[in-house]
Design an enzyme around this catalytic site. Structure first.
Site, PDB file in Angstrom:
ATOM      1  N   HIS A  63       5.663   6.370  11.389  1.00 22.44           N
ATOM      2  CA  HIS A  63       5.007   6.186  10.079  1.00 22.44           C
ATOM      3  C   HIS A  63       3.987   7.328   9.939  1.00 22.44           C
ATOM      4  O   HIS A  63       2.784   7.127   9.977  1.00 22.44           O
ATOM      5  CB  HIS A  63       4.333   4.819  10.058  1.00 22.44           C
ATOM      6  CG  HIS A  63       3.961   4.319   8.697  1.00 22.44           C
ATOM      7  ND1 HIS A  63       4.096   5.068   7.542  1.00 22.44           N
ATOM      8  CD2 HIS A  63       3.443   3.117   8.298  1.00 22.44           C
ATOM      9  CE1 HIS A  63       3.680   4.350   6.519  1.00 22.44           C
ATOM     10  NE2 HIS A  63       3.282   3.163   6.949  1.00 22.44           N
ATOM     11  N   LYS A  87      25.292  -5.071  -2.847  1.00 19.49           N
ATOM     12  CA  LYS A  87      26.740  -5.268  -3.071  1.00 19.49           C
ATOM     13  C   LYS A  87      27.540  -4.651  -1.928  1.00 19.49           C
ATOM     14  O   LYS A  87      28.755  -4.717  -1.915  1.00 19.49           O
ATOM     15  CB  LYS A  87      27.177  -4.582  -4.372  1.00 19.49           C
ATOM     16  CG  LYS A  87      26.511  -5.099  -5.626  1.00 19.49           C
ATOM     17  CD  LYS A  87      27.069  -4.299  -6.819  1.00 19.49           C
ATOM     18  CE  LYS A  87      26.305  -4.600  -8.085  1.00 19.49           C
ATOM     19  NZ  LYS A  87      26.650  -3.640  -9.158  1.00 19.49           N
ATOM     20  N   ARG A 124      11.553   4.154   3.023  1.00 13.42           N
ATOM     21  CA  ARG A 124      11.210   3.179   4.072  1.00 13.42           C
ATOM     22  C   ARG A 124      12.447   2.307   4.299  1.00 13.42           C
ATOM     23  O   ARG A 124      13.020   1.788   3.343  1.00 13.42           O
ATOM     24  CB  ARG A 124      10.036   2.289   3.648  1.00 13.42           C
ATOM     25  CG  ARG A 124       9.872   1.084   4.568  1.00 13.42           C
ATOM     26  CD  ARG A 124       8.643   0.289   4.308  1.00 13.42           C
ATOM     27  NE  ARG A 124       7.452   0.995   4.723  1.00 13.42           N
ATOM     28  CZ  ARG A 124       6.228   0.447   4.743  1.00 13.42           C
ATOM     29  NH1 ARG A 124       6.057  -0.807   4.363  1.00 13.42           N
ATOM     30  NH2 ARG A 124       5.183   1.142   5.136  1.00 13.42           N
ATOM     31  N   ARG A 148       0.803  -1.221   0.000  1.00 15.93           N
ATOM     32  CA  ARG A 148       0.000   0.000   0.000  1.00 15.93           C
ATOM     33  C   ARG A 148       0.838   1.273   0.000  1.00 15.93           C
ATOM     34  O   ARG A 148       0.601   2.195  -0.778  1.00 15.93           O
ATOM     35  CB  ARG A 148      -0.917   0.067   1.236  1.00 15.93           C
ATOM     36  CG  ARG A 148      -2.236  -0.596   1.064  1.00 15.93           C
ATOM     37  CD  ARG A 148      -2.673  -1.166   2.389  1.00 15.93           C
ATOM     38  NE  ARG A 148      -1.727  -2.196   2.782  1.00 15.93           N
ATOM     39  CZ  ARG A 148      -1.818  -3.467   2.398  1.00 15.93           C
ATOM     40  NH1 ARG A 148      -2.814  -3.847   1.679  1.00 15.93           N
ATOM     41  NH2 ARG A 148      -0.898  -4.350   2.763  1.00 15.93           N
ATOM     42  N   THR A 149       1.805   1.342   0.915  1.00 13.35           N
ATOM     43  CA  THR A 149       2.535   2.605   1.061  1.00 13.35           C
ATOM     44  C   THR A 149       3.295   2.919  -0.227  1.00 13.35           C
ATOM     45  O   THR A 149       3.225   4.035  -0.750  1.00 13.35           O
ATOM     46  CB  THR A 149       3.480   2.539   2.276  1.00 13.35           C
ATOM     47  OG1 THR A 149       2.717   2.144   3.409  1.00 13.35           O
ATOM     48  CG2 THR A 149       4.123   3.879   2.550  1.00 13.35           C
TER      49      THR A 149
HETATM   50  C1  NCD Z   1       2.243  -0.869   8.159  1.00 12.16           C
HETATM   51  C2  NCD Z   1       3.740  -0.673   8.209  1.00 12.16           C
HETATM   52  O1  NCD Z   1       4.470  -0.971   7.245  1.00 12.16           O
HETATM   53  O2  NCD Z   1       4.167  -0.182   9.232  1.00 12.16           O
HETATM   54  N1  NCD Z   1       1.762  -1.061   6.855  1.00 12.16           N
HETATM   55  C3  NCD Z   1       1.434   0.037   6.124  1.00 12.16           C
HETATM   56  O3  NCD Z   1       2.258   0.889   5.879  1.00 12.16           O
HETATM   57  N2  NCD Z   1       0.159   0.156   5.743  1.00 12.16           N
HETATM   58  C4  NCD Z   1       1.725  -1.869   9.092  1.00 12.16           C
HETATM   59  C5  NCD Z   1       2.348  -3.236   9.165  1.00 12.16           C
HETATM   60  O4  NCD Z   1       3.227  -3.611   8.385  1.00 12.16           O
HETATM   61  O5  NCD Z   1       1.899  -3.974  10.039  1.00 12.16           O
END
Ligand code: NCD
Length: 300
Positions: A128, A79, A100, A51-52
């Site tokens: 987040h 590498k 991320r 999703r993100t």
């Molecule tokens: C979350 C994350 O990556 O922190 N997912 C997201 O971004 N929607 C939640 C998770 O991974 O549990």
């Protein structure tokens, strides 16, 4: 300030503004392509994401930007290239970076290394912030307000960055929060103290999985990748689930949220329940991230 690293970087008026811009973005989802033509966003995902990553890419493209995605497994990081070198290179290619990474503090570090705005899409178990904006937007939209609502945060509150950011956001907006976690997976007490002190927030903790009285129940999965013992994670995963019977005690208009992915903490049959709002919540990822990208590019 153009970077968005922690939800603490945003004050309440800025969040309110972002939520109202998100609403406009949602209405004009298909006609915003002329906002940032020629701008390039790089999405650096060193950890898995559906999703993100995809909603940031979609949001950027709906604003008329192009996207250069980074595929960790196929990159020179494998590498042995340092994070700092990778960041410097991508900063030279793009107008904005979304990152991320599994290390807590990595997004803050990226913002120090890069000239262009950096948006944190999750740094380890730490923060987040854009997920929190999506969550606040979803609650506001479903309930018409956030202040005074009873919100239960349920699951692995010790490792989930979405929960850490959200507790702060809810406290800022005056929700009453109940933290429900299995023993050993409680929210970091420092964050609880911080929000009590800063916002005079009402926060209580419980080990009892119970939905009675909640206006919003927000569930997250056990974050097994952040456990040193996988057996412990599996045991916890099996013990903390929202079974359909549990919903019988819920308020009729309670909404059930989840940042997704859900594993088995919410069984599939719950998806059909009128309480289930997590797919709508996920759909808000695009307009909210459009608002975030616009904010970062305008301020940056
Ligand atoms: C979350 C994350 O990556 O922190 N997912 C997201 O971004 N929607 C939640 C998770 O991974 O549990």
């Amino acid at each position: 300030m153009a970077d968005l690293i922690s939800i603490r970087d945003l004050d309440k008026p800025t969040i309110e503004k972002l939520l109202s811009v998100s609403e406009k973005m949602e209405k004009n989802l298909f006609t915003s392509y002329d906002k940032f033509p020629g701008k390039v966003a790089a999405t650096l995902f060193f950890e898995p994401s559906t999703r993100t990553h995809l909603s940031f890419q979609t949001a950027a493209q709906r604003l008329g930007m192009s996207v250069v995605p980074y595929y960790h497994a196929a990159s020179s990081s494998t590498k042995g290239e340092s994070l700092s070198d990778t960041l410097k290179i991508v900063d030279g290619y793009a107008d904005l970076l979304v990152i991320r990474h599994p290390a807590e503090g990595s997004a803050r570090y990226a913002a120090e290394v890069c000239r262009h705005p950096v948006i944190n899409a999750g740094d380890g178990g730490n923060q987040h912030p854009t997920q929190t904006l999506i969550d606040l937007y979803t609650i506001q939209k479903a309930k018409g307000k956030i202040k005074g609502l009873n919100v239960s945060l349920i699951g692995d509150l010790s490792h989930a960055r979405a929960m850490r950011s959200l507790l702060y956001g809810l406290a800022m907006f005056g929700a009453k929060v109940k933290l429900i976690a299995p023993r050993g997976l409680e929210m970091d007490s420092q964050i609880v103290e911080e929000v009590k002190e800063k916002f005079d927030a009402q926060v209580e903790a419980s080990e009892q999985l119970d939905l009675a009285g909640a206006d919003v129940a927000y569930v997250c999965r056990i974050q097994k990748e952040r456990f040193s013992d996988p057996y412990q994670a599996a045991k916890m995963q099996a013990s903390f689930r929202i079974m359909p019977e549990l919903l019988l005690d819920a308020k009729q208009d309670m909404i059930l949220l989840h940042p997704l992915p859900k594993i088995d903490e919410i069984p599939a049959e719950v998806d059909a329940s009128p309480h289930a709002h997590y797919f709508q919540q996920a759909s808000h990822g695009v307009p909210v991230r459009m608002a975030v990208l616009e904010h970062a590019l305008k301020e940056g």
